[in-house]
Design a protein around this motif. Structure first.
Motif, PDB file in Angstrom:
ATOM      1  N   SER A  42     -28.410 -70.422 -42.563  1.00  0.00           N
ATOM      2  CA  SER A  42     -28.345 -70.465 -43.999  1.00  0.00           C
ATOM      3  C   SER A  42     -27.188 -70.671 -44.561  1.00  0.00           C
ATOM      4  N   TRP A  43     -26.968 -71.150 -45.777  1.00  0.00           N
ATOM      5  CA  TRP A  43     -25.820 -70.817 -46.503  1.00  0.00           C
ATOM      6  C   TRP A  43     -26.027 -70.138 -47.949  1.00  0.00           C
ATOM      7  N   TYR A  44     -25.493 -69.177 -48.319  1.00  0.00           N
ATOM      8  CA  TYR A  44     -25.716 -68.479 -49.395  1.00  0.00           C
ATOM      9  C   TYR A  44     -24.424 -68.844 -50.376  1.00  0.00           C
ATOM     10  N   ARG A  45     -24.257 -68.354 -51.599  1.00  0.00           N
ATOM     11  CA  ARG A  45     -23.068 -68.203 -52.505  1.00  0.00           C
ATOM     12  C   ARG A  45     -23.320 -67.123 -53.492  1.00  0.00           C
ATOM     13  N   GLN A  46     -22.099 -66.785 -53.917  1.00  0.00           N
ATOM     14  CA  GLN A  46     -22.079 -65.721 -54.863  1.00  0.00           C
ATOM     15  C   GLN A  46     -20.823 -66.076 -55.958  1.00  0.00           C
ATOM     16  N   ALA A  47     -21.081 -66.081 -57.223  1.00  0.00           N
ATOM     17  CA  ALA A  47     -20.017 -66.463 -58.040  1.00  0.00           C
ATOM     18  C   ALA A  47     -19.820 -65.114 -58.849  1.00  0.00           C
ATOM     19  N   PRO A  48     -18.742 -64.811 -59.214  1.00  0.00           N
ATOM     20  CA  PRO A  48     -18.485 -63.653 -59.976  1.00  0.00           C
ATOM     21  C   PRO A  48     -19.442 -63.295 -60.944  1.00  0.00           C
ATOM     22  N   GLY A  49     -19.790 -61.915 -60.894  1.00  0.00           N
ATOM     23  CA  GLY A  49     -20.731 -61.287 -61.783  1.00  0.00           C
ATOM     24  C   GLY A  49     -22.318 -61.771 -61.541  1.00  0.00           C
ATOM     25  N   THR A  91     -35.563 -77.805 -43.529  1.00  0.00           N
ATOM     26  CA  THR A  91     -34.591 -77.459 -44.245  1.00  0.00           C
ATOM     27  C   THR A  91     -35.145 -77.324 -45.769  1.00  0.00           C
ATOM     28  N   THR A  92     -34.729 -76.379 -46.421  1.00  0.00           N
ATOM     29  CA  THR A  92     -34.716 -76.061 -47.757  1.00  0.00           C
ATOM     30  C   THR A  92     -33.699 -76.038 -48.393  1.00  0.00           C
ATOM     31  N   TYR A  93     -33.643 -76.229 -49.925  1.00  0.00           N
ATOM     32  CA  TYR A  93     -32.407 -76.167 -50.683  1.00  0.00           C
ATOM     33  C   TYR A  93     -32.870 -75.278 -52.094  1.00  0.00           C
ATOM     34  N   ALA A  94     -31.786 -74.975 -52.703  1.00  0.00           N
ATOM     35  CA  ALA A  94     -31.666 -74.437 -54.091  1.00  0.00           C
ATOM     36  C   ALA A  94     -32.120 -75.755 -54.922  1.00  0.00           C
ATOM     37  N   ASP A  95     -32.657 -75.512 -55.886  1.00  0.00           N
ATOM     38  CA  ASP A  95     -32.995 -76.454 -57.197  1.00  0.00           C
ATOM     39  C   ASP A  95     -31.753 -77.169 -57.533  1.00  0.00           C
ATOM     40  N   SER A  96     -30.730 -76.162 -57.572  1.00  0.00           N
ATOM     41  CA  SER A  96     -29.298 -76.633 -58.218  1.00  0.00           C
ATOM     42  C   SER A  96     -28.664 -77.420 -57.479  1.00  0.00           C
ATOM     43  N   VAL A  97     -28.815 -77.663 -56.123  1.00  0.00           N
ATOM     44  CA  VAL A  97     -28.224 -78.331 -55.043  1.00  0.00           C
ATOM     45  C   VAL A  97     -28.869 -79.463 -54.618  1.00  0.00           C
ATOM     46  N   ASN A  98     -30.170 -79.329 -54.687  1.00  0.00           N
ATOM     47  CA  ASN A  98     -31.132 -80.391 -54.153  1.00  0.00           C
ATOM     48  C   ASN A  98     -30.707 -81.705 -54.481  1.00  0.00           C
ATOM     49  N   GLY A  99     -30.512 -82.784 -53.406  1.00  0.00           N
ATOM     50  CA  GLY A  99     -29.681 -84.083 -53.610  1.00  0.00           C
ATOM     51  C   GLY A  99     -28.449 -84.219 -53.488  1.00  0.00           C
ATOM     52  N   ARG A 100     -27.605 -83.104 -53.589  1.00  0.00           N
ATOM     53  CA  ARG A 100     -26.174 -83.049 -53.539  1.00  0.00           C
ATOM     54  C   ARG A 100     -25.647 -82.303 -52.293  1.00  0.00           C
ATOM     55  N   LEU A 116     -19.836 -82.411 -56.345  1.00  0.00           N
ATOM     56  CA  LEU A 116     -19.396 -81.009 -56.920  1.00  0.00           C
ATOM     57  C   LEU A 116     -19.105 -80.789 -58.308  1.00  0.00           C
ATOM     58  N   LYS A 117     -19.944 -79.749 -58.917  1.00  0.00           N
ATOM     59  CA  LYS A 117     -19.702 -79.375 -60.290  1.00  0.00           C
ATOM     60  C   LYS A 117     -18.858 -77.824 -60.428  1.00  0.00           C
ATOM     61  N   PRO A 118     -18.221 -77.732 -61.497  1.00  0.00           N
ATOM     62  CA  PRO A 118     -17.611 -76.475 -61.764  1.00  0.00           C
ATOM     63  C   PRO A 118     -18.586 -75.240 -61.452  1.00  0.00           C
ATOM     64  N   GLU A 119     -19.753 -75.423 -61.708  1.00  0.00           N
ATOM     65  CA  GLU A 119     -20.903 -74.441 -61.568  1.00  0.00           C
ATOM     66  C   GLU A 119     -20.936 -74.043 -60.250  1.00  0.00           C
ATOM     67  N   ASP A 120     -20.550 -74.863 -59.022  1.00  0.00           N
ATOM     68  CA  ASP A 120     -20.792 -74.816 -57.898  1.00  0.00           C
ATOM     69  C   ASP A 120     -19.536 -73.778 -57.311  1.00  0.00           C
ATOM     70  N   ILE A 141     -16.042 -67.772 -47.850  1.00  0.00           N
ATOM     71  CA  ILE A 141     -15.001 -68.853 -47.851  1.00  0.00           C
ATOM     72  C   ILE A 141     -14.957 -69.279 -49.350  1.00  0.00           C
ATOM     73  N   GLN A 142     -14.021 -69.377 -50.155  1.00  0.00           N
ATOM     74  CA  GLN A 142     -13.854 -69.741 -51.555  1.00  0.00           C
ATOM     75  C   GLN A 142     -14.153 -71.082 -51.858  1.00  0.00           C
ATOM     76  N   VAL A 143     -14.930 -71.498 -52.434  1.00  0.00           N
ATOM     77  CA  VAL A 143     -14.890 -73.081 -52.955  1.00  0.00           C
ATOM     78  C   VAL A 143     -14.717 -73.084 -54.525  1.00  0.00           C
ATOM     79  N   THR A 144     -13.828 -73.665 -54.962  1.00  0.00           N
ATOM     80  CA  THR A 144     -13.233 -73.748 -56.358  1.00  0.00           C
ATOM     81  C   THR A 144     -13.382 -75.220 -56.923  1.00  0.00           C
ATOM     82  N   VAL A 145     -14.359 -75.536 -57.814  1.00  0.00           N
ATOM     83  CA  VAL A 145     -14.454 -77.044 -58.293  1.00  0.00           C
ATOM     84  C   VAL A 145     -13.857 -77.123 -59.846  1.00  0.00           C
ATOM     85  N   SER A 146     -12.670 -77.759 -60.129  1.00  0.00           N
ATOM     86  CA  SER A 146     -12.273 -77.690 -61.226  1.00  0.00           C
ATOM     87  C   SER A 146     -12.732 -78.779 -62.201  1.00  0.00           C
ATOM     88  N   SER A 147     -12.767 -78.709 -63.404  1.00  0.00           N
ATOM     89  CA  SER A 147     -13.424 -79.618 -64.347  1.00  0.00           C
ATOM     90  C   SER A 147     -12.153 -80.670 -64.838  1.00  0.00           C
TER      91      SER A 147
END
Length: 117
Positions: A35-42, A57-66, A85-89, A111-117
Motif C-alpha cells: 500500500s501507499w499512504y500519505r500524511q499531510a501536516p496536521g 487494487t483500491t484507491y482513495a476517492d481523492s486520487v481515483n483516476g489520477r 497532481l494537485k497542491p492538496e496531494d 518521502i516528501q511530495v510537494t505540489v506547487s500551485s
C-alpha cells in the motif's frame, strides 16, 4: 524484518506527474499486500492506494483516476504513478507492506511530495 525504501519524491507543479517507487527486502513479495499512504501536516495518515496479494487494487476517492498503483514482484518493487497532481496531494508518502495471514506490517521511512500551485 521487512525493510521498505521509497524513492521518486520531490517538487512538481500542479498538473504534473511523479512516480514513487518502494523497494522491499521481501523474499516473496507476491504474498504481501502493498500500500501507499500519505500524511499531510496536521492530518492523519490516510490510505492512498492498495495492491493486494490476490491482484485487487483500491484507491482513495481523492486520487481515483489520477493515481495508479502497480507492482513488480520479481523486482520486489511497488510503484505509485501520480498524474494530474494537485497542491492538496502535498504530503509525506509512505509505503506499507502487510503479510495478510500473519498480520505483520512494515513501513518505509516516508518521502516528501510537494505540489506547487
Amino acid at each position: 524484518q521487512v525493510q521498505l525504501v521509497e524513492s521518486g519524491g520531490g517538487l512538481v507543479q500542479a498538473g504534473g506527474s511523479l512516480r514513487l517507487s518502494c523497494t522491499a527486502s521481501i523474499n516473496f513479495m507476491s504474498i504481501y499486500d502493498m500500500s501507499w499512504y500519505r500524511q499531510a501536516p496536521g492530518n492523519q495518515r490516510e490510505l492512498v492506494a492498495l495492491s493486494t496479494s490476490d491482484g485487487r487494487t483500491t484507491y482513495a476517492d481523492s486520487v481515483n483516476g489520477r493515481f495508479t498503483i502497480s507492482r513488480d514482484n520479481a523486482k520486489k518493487t511497488v510503484y505509485l504513478q501520480m498524474n494530474s497532481l494537485k497542491p492538496e496531494d502535498t504530503a509525506v508518502y509512505y509505503c506499507q507492506s502487510l503479510r495478510p495471514t500473519l498480520r505483520i506490517v512494515a513501513w518505509g521511512q516516508g518521502i516528501q511530495v510537494t505540489v506547487s500551485s
